[in-house]
Design a protein around this motif. Structure first.
Motif, PDB file in Angstrom:
ATOM      1  N   LEU A   1       0.875  -1.164   0.000  1.00  0.00           N
ATOM      2  CA  LEU A   1       0.000   0.000   0.000  1.00  0.00           C
ATOM      3  C   LEU A   1       0.912   1.213   0.000  1.00  0.00           C
ATOM      4  O   LEU A   1       1.712   1.391   0.906  1.00  0.00           O
ATOM      5  CB  LEU A   1      -0.903   0.003   1.240  1.00  0.00           C
ATOM      6  CG  LEU A   1      -1.739   1.260   1.462  1.00  0.00           C
ATOM      7  CD1 LEU A   1      -2.724   1.460   0.322  1.00  0.00           C
ATOM      8  CD2 LEU A   1      -2.465   1.166   2.794  1.00  0.00           C
ATOM      9  N   ASP A   2       0.817   2.034  -1.042  1.00  0.00           N
ATOM     10  CA  ASP A   2       1.646   3.232  -1.161  1.00  0.00           C
ATOM     11  C   ASP A   2       0.807   4.441  -0.769  1.00  0.00           C
ATOM     12  O   ASP A   2      -0.279   4.646  -1.315  1.00  0.00           O
ATOM     13  CB  ASP A   2       2.145   3.417  -2.589  1.00  0.00           C
ATOM     14  CG  ASP A   2       2.998   2.255  -3.082  1.00  0.00           C
ATOM     15  OD1 ASP A   2       3.194   1.296  -2.325  1.00  0.00           O
ATOM     16  OD2 ASP A   2       3.464   2.314  -4.233  1.00  0.00           O
ATOM     17  N   LEU A   3       1.312   5.211   0.181  1.00  0.00           N
ATOM     18  CA  LEU A   3       0.614   6.408   0.642  1.00  0.00           C
ATOM     19  C   LEU A   3       1.465   7.629   0.348  1.00  0.00           C
ATOM     20  O   LEU A   3       2.599   7.727   0.814  1.00  0.00           O
ATOM     21  CB  LEU A   3       0.343   6.325   2.146  1.00  0.00           C
ATOM     22  CG  LEU A   3      -0.488   5.134   2.621  1.00  0.00           C
ATOM     23  CD1 LEU A   3      -0.516   5.094   4.137  1.00  0.00           C
ATOM     24  CD2 LEU A   3      -1.879   5.198   2.056  1.00  0.00           C
ATOM     25  N   GLU A   4       0.938   8.554  -0.432  1.00  0.00           N
ATOM     26  CA  GLU A   4       1.611   9.823  -0.686  1.00  0.00           C
ATOM     27  C   GLU A   4       0.975  10.848   0.240  1.00  0.00           C
ATOM     28  O   GLU A   4      -0.233  11.057   0.209  1.00  0.00           O
ATOM     29  CB  GLU A   4       1.443  10.247  -2.144  1.00  0.00           C
ATOM     30  CG  GLU A   4       2.170   9.340  -3.107  1.00  0.00           C
ATOM     31  CD  GLU A   4       2.002   9.787  -4.545  1.00  0.00           C
ATOM     32  OE1 GLU A   4       1.075  10.540  -4.849  1.00  0.00           O
ATOM     33  OE2 GLU A   4       2.814   9.352  -5.375  1.00  0.00           O
ATOM     34  N   ILE A   5       1.788  11.497   1.072  1.00  0.00           N
ATOM     35  CA  ILE A   5       1.294  12.395   2.114  1.00  0.00           C
ATOM     36  C   ILE A   5       1.610  13.832   1.733  1.00  0.00           C
ATOM     37  O   ILE A   5       2.751  14.152   1.379  1.00  0.00           O
ATOM     38  CB  ILE A   5       1.908  12.019   3.476  1.00  0.00           C
ATOM     39  CG1 ILE A   5       1.526  10.571   3.805  1.00  0.00           C
ATOM     40  CG2 ILE A   5       1.418  12.946   4.570  1.00  0.00           C
ATOM     41  CD1 ILE A   5       2.619   9.717   4.232  1.00  0.00           C
ATOM     42  N   TYR A   6       0.593  14.680   1.829  1.00  0.00           N
ATOM     43  CA  TYR A   6       0.702  16.087   1.441  1.00  0.00           C
ATOM     44  C   TYR A   6       0.322  16.986   2.608  1.00  0.00           C
ATOM     45  O   TYR A   6      -0.547  16.641   3.415  1.00  0.00           O
ATOM     46  CB  TYR A   6      -0.242  16.402   0.273  1.00  0.00           C
ATOM     47  CG  TYR A   6       0.130  15.692  -1.001  1.00  0.00           C
ATOM     48  CD1 TYR A   6       0.875  16.338  -1.967  1.00  0.00           C
ATOM     49  CD2 TYR A   6      -0.256  14.375  -1.232  1.00  0.00           C
ATOM     50  CE1 TYR A   6       1.231  15.683  -3.150  1.00  0.00           C
ATOM     51  CE2 TYR A   6       0.090  13.721  -2.400  1.00  0.00           C
ATOM     52  CZ  TYR A   6       0.833  14.380  -3.363  1.00  0.00           C
ATOM     53  OH  TYR A   6       1.184  13.734  -4.507  1.00  0.00           O
TER      54      TYR A   6
END
Length: 79
Positions: free
Chosen positions: A29-34
């Motif tokens: 699971l890839d999570l890109e955090i902004y």
């Protein structure tokens, strides 16, 4: 009638799920955090560990699950 405050969201997360087979390596699971629409990092959650790399960094840091649990316990509960 009282007015509701408008909540401004600072953080957002985009997710991408890679499922080869849930019990096999390669699934993640890839999570890109902004924060404020700027990417602050990516977390890749896999079967054996998680991987973190900052928004503008190329070097990744692999953290085994047992080490991650220690880090979170320290952060949440202290020594």
């Amino acid at each position: 009638m009282p007015r509701k405050k408008k909540v401004i969201k600072k953080h957002s997360v985009r997710a991408n799920l890679h499922v080869v087979e849930l019990t096999r390596a390669g699934s993640s699971l890839d999570l890109e955090i902004y924060a404020d629409n700027e990417k602050i990092g990516t977390m890749i959650i896999g079967r054996g560990s998680l991987v973190w790399f900052g928004g503008k960094r190329q070097l990744r840091k692999r953290i085994p699950w047992s080490r991650f649990a220690e880090m979170m316990d320290q952060l949440a509960y202290g020594k």
